[in-house]
Scaffold this motif. Structure first.
Motif, short mmCIF file in Angstrom:
data_model
loop_
_atom_site.label_atom_id
_atom_site.label_comp_id
_atom_site.label_asym_id
_atom_site.label_seq_id
_atom_site.Cartn_x
_atom_site.Cartn_y
_atom_site.Cartn_z
N ILE A 158 0.84 -1.20 0.00
CA ILE A 158 0.00 0.00 0.00
C ILE A 158 0.88 1.24 0.00
CG2 ILE A 158 -1.77 1.23 1.29
CD1 ILE A 158 -2.68 -1.39 0.05
N VAL B 220 0.45 -4.40 -8.70
CA VAL B 220 -0.87 -4.85 -8.24
C VAL B 220 -1.18 -6.21 -8.83
CG1 VAL B 220 -3.34 -4.37 -8.45
CG2 VAL B 220 -1.77 -2.56 -7.84
N VAL C 72 0.23 -8.85 -6.73
CA VAL C 72 -0.53 -9.12 -5.50
C VAL C 72 -1.76 -9.94 -5.82
CG1 VAL C 72 -1.90 -8.01 -3.71
CG2 VAL C 72 0.30 -7.05 -4.34
N LEU D 28 -3.04 -13.73 -4.67
CA LEU D 28 -4.35 -14.03 -4.08
C LEU D 28 -5.04 -15.15 -4.84
CD1 LEU D 28 -6.85 -13.30 -2.30
CD2 LEU D 28 -7.57 -11.87 -4.20
N VAL E 161 -6.43 -18.71 -3.50
CA VAL E 161 -7.84 -19.11 -3.56
C VAL E 161 -7.96 -20.43 -4.30
CG1 VAL E 161 -10.04 -18.53 -4.63
CG2 VAL E 161 -8.79 -16.81 -3.36
N PHE F 84 -9.86 -23.50 -2.48
CA PHE F 84 -11.17 -23.95 -2.96
C PHE F 84 -11.06 -24.99 -4.06
CE2 PHE F 84 -13.69 -21.23 -0.48
CZ PHE F 84 -13.03 -20.02 -0.37
N LEU G 74 -10.25 -24.79 -7.07
CA LEU G 74 -10.87 -24.34 -8.32
C LEU G 74 -10.05 -24.80 -9.53
CD1 LEU G 74 -12.05 -20.74 -7.48
CD2 LEU G 74 -13.43 -22.71 -8.05
N LEU H 252 -7.88 -2.09 -5.42
CA LEU H 252 -7.77 -3.51 -5.84
C LEU H 252 -6.72 -4.22 -5.00
CD1 LEU H 252 -8.35 -5.82 -7.76
CD2 LEU H 252 -6.82 -4.78 -9.41
N ALA H 253 -5.56 -3.58 -4.85
CA ALA H 253 -4.48 -4.22 -4.09
C ALA H 253 -4.89 -4.38 -2.63
CB ALA H 253 -3.22 -3.37 -4.18
N ALA H 254 -5.53 -3.37 -2.06
CA ALA H 254 -5.90 -3.43 -0.64
C ALA H 254 -6.89 -4.56 -0.40
CB ALA H 254 -6.51 -2.10 -0.22
N ALA I 20 -7.42 -7.14 -2.21
CA ALA I 20 -6.77 -8.44 -2.46
C ALA I 20 -5.95 -8.86 -1.24
CB ALA I 20 -5.88 -8.34 -3.69
N LEU I 21 -5.25 -7.90 -0.63
CA LEU I 21 -4.42 -8.25 0.54
C LEU I 21 -5.31 -8.69 1.70
CD1 LEU I 21 -1.70 -5.48 0.49
CD2 LEU I 21 -1.34 -7.93 0.36
N PHE J 191 -8.29 -9.94 1.54
CA PHE J 191 -8.86 -11.22 1.15
C PHE J 191 -7.86 -12.35 1.40
CE2 PHE J 191 -11.84 -12.57 -2.54
CZ PHE J 191 -12.63 -13.22 -1.63
N ALA J 192 -6.61 -12.10 0.99
CA ALA J 192 -5.58 -13.14 1.15
C ALA J 192 -5.32 -13.38 2.63
CB ALA J 192 -4.31 -12.70 0.45
N ILE K 191 -18.46 -22.28 -3.38
CA ILE K 191 -18.14 -21.19 -2.45
C ILE K 191 -17.00 -20.35 -3.02
CG2 ILE K 191 -17.26 -20.70 -0.15
CD1 ILE K 191 -18.62 -23.20 0.83
N GLY K 192 -16.01 -21.02 -3.61
CA GLY K 192 -14.88 -20.28 -4.18
C GLY K 192 -15.33 -19.37 -5.30
N VAL K 193 -16.21 -19.88 -6.18
CA VAL K 193 -16.70 -19.06 -7.30
C VAL K 193 -17.45 -17.86 -6.75
CG1 VAL K 193 -18.39 -19.03 -9.17
CG2 VAL K 193 -16.80 -20.92 -8.98
N TYR L 211 -17.12 -16.42 -3.89
CA TYR L 211 -16.15 -15.55 -3.23
C TYR L 211 -15.47 -14.62 -4.25
CZ TYR L 211 -13.55 -15.46 1.24
OH TYR L 211 -13.03 -15.16 2.49
N ILE L 212 -14.97 -15.22 -5.31
CA ILE L 212 -14.19 -14.44 -6.28
C ILE L 212 -15.12 -13.55 -7.11
CG2 ILE L 212 -12.86 -14.64 -8.39
CD1 ILE L 212 -11.19 -15.05 -6.05
N PHE M 47 -15.90 -10.58 -5.17
CA PHE M 47 -14.69 -9.74 -5.10
C PHE M 47 -14.59 -8.86 -6.34
CE2 PHE M 47 -10.38 -8.75 -4.00
CZ PHE M 47 -9.67 -8.78 -5.18
#
Lengths: 64, 131
Positions: free
Chosen positions: A6, A47, A50, A54, A58, A62, A64, B36-38, B40-41, B43-44, B78-80, B82-83, B86
């Motif tokens: 950030i 970005v 990052v 992620l 995921v 999951f 996927l 987007l970066a925030a 994503a972080l 979320f991760a 659930i994964g689908v 979730y994303i 997002f």
């Protein structure tokens, strides 16, 4: 959840704006826009790294 | 020690909020990238907890005798979700409501297509019980 990314992005953003206005006052508008574009591309690259991290996590969680 | 992560989470979100508010009037596109970066972080950071929850659910279901195939399917659904959420929320944040709606539509269709086998399995079960 470290905020390094950030800080980097926010710092780069401010840097881009400053450089853009400096070059614009020097009268080279198109160069200013090129510098801004380059800055945005660098931020985009960071970005994407990052977000890729992620998405790999995921996919692992999951299946996927 | 859950309160530590909640404080860290909210603290991190506030930091991102301040940076976004500073950046938005100067460079809107960078603000979108920062958002987007925030997210994503964040979320991760939440993923290890989600994995722990899903693992316990799986062990419970396995003890209950539920077929493993459906478990993997539910996990994927659930994964689908979730994303898709997002992506849709980020698009809406950047002001692109139409794009967000399309991402959500895509998510729904994918979930529906993933869920069909479960539906067929249940229907077969019912017909076998009745028949």
């Amino acid at each position: 959840m470290n905020a390094d990314v950030i800080w980097q992005i926010a710092g780069l953003g401010v840097l881009i704006v400053v450089v853009h206005s400096v070059i614009k006052t020097a009268g080279r508008d198109e160069l200013a826009w090129l510098v801004t574009l380059a800055g945005v591309v660098i931020v985009l690259w960071r970005v994407i790294g990052v977000v890729n991290q992620l998405f790999q996590a995921v996919r692992a969680v999951f299946q996927l | 020690m859950a309160w530590v992560t909640v404080l860290a989470l909210v603290g991190f979100a506030l930091v991102c909020l301040v940076c976004l508010v500073v950046l938005r009037p100067l460079r809107p596109e960078l603000a979108v990238l920062l958002g987007l970066a925030a997210s994503a972080l964040i979320f991760a950071a939440l993923l290890p907890r989600v994995r722990a929850i899903l693992d316990t659910l799986q062990t419970l279901a396995r003890q209950g005798g539920v077929d493993g195939a459906y478990l993997g399917l539910v996990l994927r659904i659930i994964g689908v979700a979730y994303i898709a959420e997002f992506g849709a929320q980020l698009a809406r944040d950047a002001g692109e409501g139409a794009l967000a709606a399309k991402v959500e539509l895509g998510g729904k269709i994918l979930i529906l297509s993933l869920g069909l086998p479960i539906l067929l399995g249940i229907l077969q079960l019912i017909t076998r019980l009745i028949g």
